[in-house]
Design a protein around this motif. Structure first.
Motif, mmCIF file in Angstrom:
data_model
loop_
_atom_site.group_PDB
_atom_site.id
_atom_site.type_symbol
_atom_site.label_atom_id
_atom_site.label_comp_id
_atom_site.label_asym_id
_atom_site.label_seq_id
_atom_site.Cartn_x
_atom_site.Cartn_y
_atom_site.Cartn_z
ATOM 1 N N SER A 133 0.220 -9.926 -37.803
ATOM 2 C CA SER A 133 0.239 -8.687 -37.029
ATOM 3 C C SER A 133 0.802 -8.913 -35.626
ATOM 4 O O SER A 133 1.575 -8.095 -35.108
ATOM 5 N N GLY A 134 0.431 -10.039 -35.013
ATOM 6 C CA GLY A 134 0.978 -10.352 -33.696
ATOM 7 C C GLY A 134 2.466 -10.624 -33.743
ATOM 8 O O GLY A 134 3.212 -10.234 -32.837
ATOM 9 N N PHE A 135 2.926 -11.290 -34.809
ATOM 10 C CA PHE A 135 4.342 -11.579 -34.972
ATOM 11 C C PHE A 135 5.158 -10.296 -35.143
ATOM 12 O O PHE A 135 6.178 -10.095 -34.489
ATOM 13 N N THR A 136 4.691 -9.403 -36.020
ATOM 14 C CA THR A 136 5.411 -8.145 -36.243
ATOM 15 C C THR A 136 5.355 -7.243 -35.006
ATOM 16 O O THR A 136 6.330 -6.555 -34.691
ATOM 17 N N ALA A 137 4.214 -7.254 -34.307
ATOM 18 C CA ALA A 137 4.107 -6.425 -33.099
ATOM 19 C C ALA A 137 5.092 -6.886 -32.035
ATOM 20 O O ALA A 137 5.668 -6.065 -31.308
ATOM 21 N N ALA A 138 5.303 -8.210 -31.945
ATOM 22 C CA ALA A 138 6.252 -8.729 -30.963
ATOM 23 C C ALA A 138 7.673 -8.304 -31.290
ATOM 24 O O ALA A 138 8.474 -8.032 -30.389
ATOM 25 N N LEU A 139 7.994 -8.222 -32.584
ATOM 26 C CA LEU A 139 9.355 -7.851 -32.984
ATOM 27 C C LEU A 139 9.591 -6.348 -32.971
ATOM 28 O O LEU A 139 10.740 -5.908 -32.853
ATOM 29 N N LEU A 140 8.515 -5.567 -33.117
ATOM 30 C CA LEU A 140 8.665 -4.110 -33.194
ATOM 31 C C LEU A 140 8.497 -3.419 -31.845
ATOM 32 O O LEU A 140 8.470 -2.188 -31.785
#
Length: 265
Positions: free
Chosen positions: A34-41
């Motif tokens: 979730s942290g990884f996707t939030a950083a990219l989105l």
């Protein structure tokens, strides 16, 4: 001694590449998927990735066109004197000798708002520095030798006999290029394209100077990584860095796999 040097080589490879890559991967997923996707989105991340993609596409097209032309001129143009060819060769190698930051500064001094040419372009409604055109020019400056230096050795190796024979038989310049020259240099061009894309994705210094790193306007993925690190947003920085590294590595691996399938040497 042979085993010692091999062991040292592997040690350097592990220290300089494997361990930093592992650190990037673990840092990118430090807060889970979730942290990884939030950083990219994030809006700024999406804009930076789109800006990076646009710069890569434009630079790759320009670098391919002018790189092929320059390589052919340096190898085949008999009407150019050796002195002129030496000067052109030096210009092509200039990005290898000059720091990308210096290259970006040169562009700012030449085309910036305080220069004569920059003032002329701005009065015409066309901004170069701190805008997309300047970012393209800066990236093109850094990546230009990659295409030329991939094609020139191939042209020198194959010689000009086949092209001369085609001309003797009445083939025009473009016909000779497409049916004789291109089949011999296409893999060099493709590899030059791959290197250009990979280098464009990772360019930082020249783009940082020319773009001004304006969020949601002239910010690329690499400059956003720099900003995240400065703001101690390490997870987001690692996420973007992982995406860029994975894409570049995938390009190179696909290229090597394709060359082996085609038995290209």
């Amino acid at each position: 001694m042979k085993k010692l040097w091999i062991s040292l080589t592997y040690l350097v490879f592990i220290l300089l590449i494997i361990i930093p890559l592992i650190r990037i991967v673990t840092g990118a997923f430090a807060q889970g998927i979730s942290g990884f996707t939030a950083a990219l989105l994030r809006p700024e991340a999406l804009h930076a990735l789109m800006m990076t993609g646009a710069v890569v596409v434009v630079v790759t097209l320009l670098n391919t066109l002018f790189g092929v032309m320059m390589a052919i001129y340096l190898v085949r143009a008999n009407w150019l004197s050796d002195r002129v060819k030496n000067v052109l060769n030096s210009i092509v190698d200039l990005p290898y000798a000059v720091s990308p930051v210096i290259g970006g500064l040169m562009i700012v001094l030449l085309l910036g708002p305080d220069s004569i040419m920059g003032t002329f372009f701005e009065r015409s409604g066309f901004q170069v520095v701190y805008a997309f055109p300047g970012m393209v020019i800066a990236t093109l400056f850094v990546t230009f030798p990659l295409m030329v230096r991939e094609i020139m050795p191939v042209l020198q190796e194959i010689g000009a006999q086949q092209e001369e024979a085609a001309s003797t038989l009445g083939a025009y310049g473009w016909r000779t290029f497409w049916y004789v020259t291109w089949p011999s240099i296409r893999w060099a061009v493709i590899y030059g394209v791959v290197l250009t894309v990979a280098r464009s994705l990772g360019e930082f210094g020249a783009v940082l100077v020319v773009s001004g790193n304006i969020m949601n306007k002239t910010q690329t993925a690499t400059t956003l990584v720099y900003q995240d690190v400065e703001n101690f947003n390490v997870t987001a920085a690692n996420g973007l860095a992982l995406v860029l590294a994975a894409f570049s590595a995938a390009l190179l691996l696909i290229m090597e796999w394709s060359k082996k399938r085609k038995e290209v040497h």
